[in-house]
Design an enzyme around this catalytic site. Structure first.
Site, mmCIF file in Angstrom:
data_model
loop_
_atom_site.group_PDB
_atom_site.id
_atom_site.type_symbol
_atom_site.label_atom_id
_atom_site.label_comp_id
_atom_site.label_asym_id
_atom_site.label_seq_id
_atom_site.Cartn_x
_atom_site.Cartn_y
_atom_site.Cartn_z
ATOM 1 N N ASP A 228 34.664 41.328 39.085
ATOM 2 C CA ASP A 228 34.262 40.305 38.127
ATOM 3 C C ASP A 228 33.735 41.016 36.887
ATOM 4 O O ASP A 228 32.794 41.796 36.982
ATOM 5 C CB ASP A 228 33.173 39.428 38.754
ATOM 6 C CG ASP A 228 32.696 38.352 37.809
ATOM 7 O OD1 ASP A 228 33.435 37.376 37.628
ATOM 8 O OD2 ASP A 228 31.608 38.503 37.232
ATOM 9 N N GLU A 315 40.319 39.449 37.060
ATOM 10 C CA GLU A 315 40.401 38.139 36.421
ATOM 11 C C GLU A 315 41.521 38.141 35.391
ATOM 12 O O GLU A 315 41.722 39.136 34.705
ATOM 13 C CB GLU A 315 39.092 37.827 35.691
ATOM 14 C CG GLU A 315 37.913 37.649 36.588
ATOM 15 C CD GLU A 315 36.638 37.639 35.791
ATOM 16 O OE1 GLU A 315 36.190 36.567 35.424
ATOM 17 O OE2 GLU A 315 36.111 38.718 35.527
ATOM 18 N N ASP A 415 27.183 36.849 40.284
ATOM 19 C CA ASP A 415 28.363 37.590 39.874
ATOM 20 C C ASP A 415 29.078 38.241 41.051
ATOM 21 O O ASP A 415 30.309 38.316 41.084
ATOM 22 C CB ASP A 415 27.972 38.651 38.849
ATOM 23 C CG ASP A 415 27.571 38.006 37.545
ATOM 24 O OD1 ASP A 415 28.304 37.111 37.096
ATOM 25 O OD2 ASP A 415 26.522 38.362 36.989
#
Ligand SMILES: [Zn+2]
Length: 471
Positions: A228, A315, A415
């Site tokens: 992330d 991502e 996170d």
């Protein structure tokens, strides 16, 4: 295998001046060619079929330079017929026409004959690439100014000897031989680039006998790690490990240095030599920051790739979409501008561009292919708002770094939870693929295709909440 090596050049003063001069000329040529194509394209709407004065040939919308394969002027490459009575090489592209017009340019403007001919040709090809990108949906080519046109490419007559390189019409030039070119590789082309602290050359080398790195197929039960990306910490891994973000251009010290150096420029007389010197110092600082960031990103990318996993899940970020400016708000009565929060957004945008996620992702992809690991990009929508226990999605689930589900009370680091969600989504993609195809072994390429189709399923990431995505 095709690869590029970059070296710093050590040109003498004449060569420096010559190269700077070339870049100026090439820039104006690039802009001229772009303008030419635009006017040619516009002509067809005014007149329909028309006679082109330069080439004395008929042109029409079909032969316009901006239609994908068309051209203005003489639309035919050569009118010779082949054995079957068909025209060989029927259409000429706009690029072909502009390349054949180069000798005329040299007659009209004799100073252009000082530039190597392959360099001029490559300059036109650069515009071709820009148009190709445009047709694929990546924005119309831009007119170039001094700051965004700093390089030229040559493809012929390059010689290498120890720490010397020969470039046509520039002569032998020394360079810092920081890494040696491996045996068996031949020089295909080289691009000379001007940076703040001097000239650099990027040499493109190829060896056909060495195979390209290929993506290995993923097994049925691959080990997946989720990453992330963020701003307070650059990367969070799904196994709880974090990588810090040094904020090279947005930390306190860098901001102060930049402010001082920019102020020194603005207080000097416009057009003076001292102002130019001060401006160079600003430029050098920017380059230093960007060099530091590059070096750090390679380190981080290596850290990500060297994990003991088969698949890296990242991502699928739309960085330019996140950095878009806030929409303008106007008062409907008076037409005056209202506050739209752009000044607040500006700081966020700077942090986003300082983090350089896109660059980092491309470095990870590059290194992953080298180690035959697969990279899967997943849609990050709601990855840090979704509860991993009950699946409840709500914005208020998250408060800074803490994640507490409002429905079931499940809590963890927000996170790291997001990274775990990304890992799970990637696993879904891998498993969904193998179930659908009924195959135990999969090609990683197929996975990447599927992941892009997944992206559309989740909806357009441009519309997603920006604040959530950066966290
Ligand atoms: Zn929950």
């Amino acid at each position: 295998m095709l690869t590029n090596y970059v070296y710093k050049l050590r040109p003498n003063q004449t060569q420096c001046l010559k190269m700077a001069n070339w870049i100026d000329m090439l820039r104006s040529h690039f802009n001229w060619c772009l303008n030419d194509r635009i006017t040619q394209y516009n002509q067809q709407f005014i007149q329909g079929d028309y006679c082109d004065l330069k080439t004395r040939c008929e042109a029409c919308p079909l032969t316009s330079s901006v239609s994908k394969s068309g051209a203005t002027g003489n639309p035919w490459k050569d009118s010779k017929l082949d054995k079957e009575g068909k025209v060989r090489n029927p259409r000429r592209s706009a690029g072909d026409i502009q390349i054949t017009a180069l000798p005329e340019l040299k007659v009209a403007r004799p100073w252009y004959s000082g530039v190597d001919s392959t360099v001029l040709q490559q300059n036109v090809k650069r515009l071709d690439t820009a148009y190709k990108n445009f047709f694929e949906g990546r924005g119309f080519p831009k007119f170039k100014n001094r700051s965004n046109f700093t390089s030229f490419t040559c493809v012929m007559g390059i010689k290498l000897q120890g720490n010397k390189i020969y470039l046509p019409k520039l002569g032998w030039m020394r360079f810092y031989n920081s890494r040696s070119i491996p045996d068996g590789f031949t020089v295909k082309a080289c691009t000379v680039r001007k940076r703040q602290n001097g000239w650099y050359v990027s040499i493109r080398i190829e060896d056909k006998s060495v195979p390209e790195y290929s993506v290995q197929p993923v097994g049925e039960h691959p080990k997946v790690i989720g990453c992330d990306l963020g701003i307070t910490k650059l990367v969070h891994f799904s196994d709880g490990y974090q990588v810090k973000n040094p904020k090279f251009s947005t930390n306190k010290k860098a901001k102060r240095t930049l402010k001082i150096r920019q102020r020194r420029v603005s207080r000097k007389v416009k057009g003076s030599k001292n102002r130019k010197k001060a401006a160079v110092r600003v430029g050098r600082f920017h380059q230093k920051v960007s060099d530091k960031r590059q070096a750090y990103q390679w380190k981080v990318a290596n850290k990500i790739v060297s994990r003991n996993v088969d698949v890296i899940a990242l991502e699928d970020l739309n960085v330019s979409g996140m950095m878009r400016r806030c929409q303008v708000k106007t008062d409907w009565k008076t037409g005056r501008f209202l506050k739209n929060g752009q000044s607040r957004k500006k700081g966020l945008n700077r942090s986003i561009s300082d983090a350089g996620w896109g660059e980092l992702i491309s470095k990870v992809e590059y290194l992953a292919v080298k180690q035959s690991k697969a990279v899967i990009k997943v849609n990050p929508k709601h990855s840090s708002q979704e509860c991993r226990n009950c699946g409840h999605i709500e914005k208020s689930n998250r408060n800074g770094e803490k994640f507490i589900c409002v429905e079931c009370g499940y809590h963890e680091h927000a996170d790291i939870g997001a990274a775990k969600t990304i890992r799970d989504r990637a696993l879904e993609i891998v498993r969904g693929d193998s179930a659908k195809l009924g195959a135990s072994r999969l090609n990683a390429q197929k996975i990447s295709v599927r992941s892009t189709s997944k992206r559309t399923e989740f909806g357009n990431p441009r519309n997603r909440d920006i604040k959530k995505a950066i966290s």
